[in-house]
Motif scaffolding. Structure first.
Motif, mmCIF file in Angstrom:
data_model
loop_
_atom_site.group_PDB
_atom_site.id
_atom_site.type_symbol
_atom_site.label_atom_id
_atom_site.label_comp_id
_atom_site.label_asym_id
_atom_site.label_seq_id
_atom_site.Cartn_x
_atom_site.Cartn_y
_atom_site.Cartn_z
ATOM 1 N N GLY A 88 8.571 -7.477 5.803
ATOM 2 C CA GLY A 88 8.746 -6.043 5.991
ATOM 3 C C GLY A 88 7.879 -5.388 7.027
ATOM 4 N N TYR A 89 6.729 -5.978 7.356
ATOM 5 C CA TYR A 89 5.820 -5.257 8.253
ATOM 6 C C TYR A 89 6.418 -5.060 9.639
ATOM 7 C CZ TYR A 89 4.210 -9.087 11.245
ATOM 8 O OH TYR A 89 4.141 -10.089 12.176
ATOM 9 N N HIS A 120 15.225 -10.246 4.305
ATOM 10 C CA HIS A 120 14.164 -11.210 3.996
ATOM 11 C C HIS A 120 13.809 -11.983 5.265
ATOM 12 C CE1 HIS A 120 17.639 -13.875 3.918
ATOM 13 N NE2 HIS A 120 18.157 -13.157 2.919
ATOM 14 N N ASP A 121 12.879 -12.918 5.124
ATOM 15 C CA ASP A 121 12.372 -13.649 6.294
ATOM 16 C C ASP A 121 13.475 -14.353 7.081
ATOM 17 O OD1 ASP A 121 9.713 -12.962 6.136
ATOM 18 O OD2 ASP A 121 9.182 -14.611 4.806
ATOM 19 N N HIS A 122 14.505 -14.816 6.394
ATOM 20 C CA HIS A 122 15.519 -15.639 7.046
ATOM 21 C C HIS A 122 16.555 -14.822 7.830
ATOM 22 C CE1 HIS A 122 13.849 -19.033 4.909
ATOM 23 N NE2 HIS A 122 14.034 -18.414 3.754
ATOM 24 N N LYS A 154 18.050 -10.397 12.434
ATOM 25 C CA LYS A 154 19.455 -10.007 12.532
ATOM 26 C C LYS A 154 19.704 -8.634 11.905
ATOM 27 C CE LYS A 154 24.071 -11.562 11.139
ATOM 28 N NZ LYS A 154 24.836 -12.629 10.423
ATOM 29 N N MET A 155 18.984 -8.328 10.826
ATOM 30 C CA MET A 155 19.233 -7.110 10.072
ATOM 31 C C MET A 155 18.505 -5.879 10.614
ATOM 32 S SD MET A 155 21.454 -7.668 7.851
ATOM 33 C CE MET A 155 22.337 -9.149 7.363
ATOM 34 N N ARG A 156 17.371 -6.085 11.278
ATOM 35 C CA ARG A 156 16.598 -4.923 11.735
ATOM 36 C C ARG A 156 17.395 -3.971 12.630
ATOM 37 N NH1 ARG A 156 12.114 -8.150 11.624
ATOM 38 N NH2 ARG A 156 12.174 -8.647 13.850
ATOM 39 N N GLU A 166 15.007 -8.089 -1.226
ATOM 40 C CA GLU A 166 14.926 -9.526 -0.976
ATOM 41 C C GLU A 166 16.120 -10.243 -1.604
ATOM 42 O OE1 GLU A 166 10.716 -11.179 -1.375
ATOM 43 O OE2 GLU A 166 10.609 -9.292 -2.476
ATOM 44 N N ASP A 167 16.359 -9.955 -2.887
ATOM 45 C CA ASP A 167 17.452 -10.565 -3.639
ATOM 46 C C ASP A 167 18.282 -9.430 -4.239
ATOM 47 O OD1 ASP A 167 19.112 -11.777 -5.576
ATOM 48 O OD2 ASP A 167 17.689 -13.418 -5.861
ATOM 49 N N THR A 168 19.504 -9.265 -3.772
ATOM 50 C CA THR A 168 20.325 -8.142 -4.223
ATOM 51 C C THR A 168 20.579 -8.178 -5.729
ATOM 52 O OG1 THR A 168 22.337 -9.386 -3.680
ATOM 53 C CG2 THR A 168 21.476 -7.880 -2.001
#
Length: 298
Positions: free
Chosen positions: A117-118, A81-83, A87-89, A59-61
């Motif tokens: 994450g789900y 994270h949610d935001h 884009k990252m998946r 979530e926070d690096t």
């Protein structure tokens, strides 16, 4: 922090190379539980996975980097994270397609428990990638273990609604489950939330667990009214907070119980709203409760 590095290094040396990994860590998504406070509350298996990971999602690096540094691990980190999840998946899926070991860690505790994450797990399953849970610390279970409330049935309900009416209606509905309720709350809203709970169930046992596993760990136990009064007098505390509420009594509320609940609710609600809250909490007819509320309100 240095002690943690030494302990882990010594333990690995004792195991020897052949025993450190009984089986090679395979490609897949590893959902890794991390400490909720005390950095020593991480499992050896979690450290093995993080050491083998080609990519660590967090979530926070900055927070995850501190954990890795405590055990002399230097790994590529990717904020997830949610935001930025959508884009990252695709990038994460590409890494898995390439046979990489991907570890997903939350800032604290078990990922996917009130954390993003789900959807990633779901996509991994649909694409045929292995998903491995690496168990460990969890704030709701840690709080439940020392709360002194029934633990045979419990229901984690995440964060409560912020608006009073929505919050009390939500709690009243979930309380019908007959399970100990467990939720997270912001320290800034603690006094108002406890006051709202005390209005409905002043005599219900409640536990506020704060700063679990840390130096200033605290459990405040008592009736909802007593605990509410304590924090009203002392102000909102700092730190991470878990609230636990004992299960609703199975027996039907007595007339005196209903009157007491209505009196508390009428202190800060209209007759109509107070009646609605108590009717929801007791599962009694709204018309009956509304009539009694009118009588009590004069």
């Amino acid at each position: 922090m240095n002690q943690q590095k030494e302990d882990y290094t010594d333990f690995k040396a004792e195991l020897g190379p052949s025993k450190q990994h009984k089986s090679k860590i395979q490609s897949g998504l590893y959902v890794v539980a991390t400490p909720i406070g005390n950095l020593r509350d991480i499992t050896l298996r979690a450290l093995d996975v993080l050491e083998a990971a080609d990519l660590v999602l967090c979530e926070d690096t900055r927070i995850t980097k501190r954990l890795l540094q405590a055990y002399s691990l230097n790994k590529p980190l990717l904020a997830y994270h949610d935001h930025n999840a959508d884009k990252m998946r695709p990038k994460i899926m590409e890494a898995l397609e390439a046979g990489k070991v991907v570890a997903q860690a939350s800032d604290a505790g078990t990922p996917l428990v009130s954390d993003p994450g789900y959807k990633l797990v779901r996509d991994c399953i649909e694409e045929g990638h292995k998903v491995y849970p690496i168990p460990g610390a969890s704030a709701p279970l840690t709080a439940l273990a020392a709360a002194g409330l029934p633990s045979d049935r419990f229901l984690f309900i995440g964060f409560l609604p912020t608006k009073k009416k929505a919050k009390t209606e939500f709690l009243a509905q979930e309380s019908k489950s007959g399970a100990t309720l467990i939720c997270f709350e912001s320290p800034k809203r603690l006094t108002s939330t406890l006051s709202d709970i005390a209005e409905i169930w002043p005599d219900r046992q409640i536990v506020v667990a704060r700063e679990l596993t840390k130096m200033f760990e605290e459990f405040k136990r008592g009736t909802a009214k007593d605990v509410s009064d304590h924090y009203t007098e002392n102000g909102n505390p700092k730190g991470e907070i878990v609230i636990l509420l004992e299960p609703a009594k199975q027996a039907e509320s007595s007339e005196a119980d209903v009157d007491n609940m209505l009196k508390e609710a009428l202190k800060s609600n209209s007759v109509r709203d107070a009646a609605a809250i108590v009717a929801e909490a007791t599962n009694l007819p709204k018309k009956q409760i509304y009539k009694r509320a009118l009588d009590l309100n004069g």
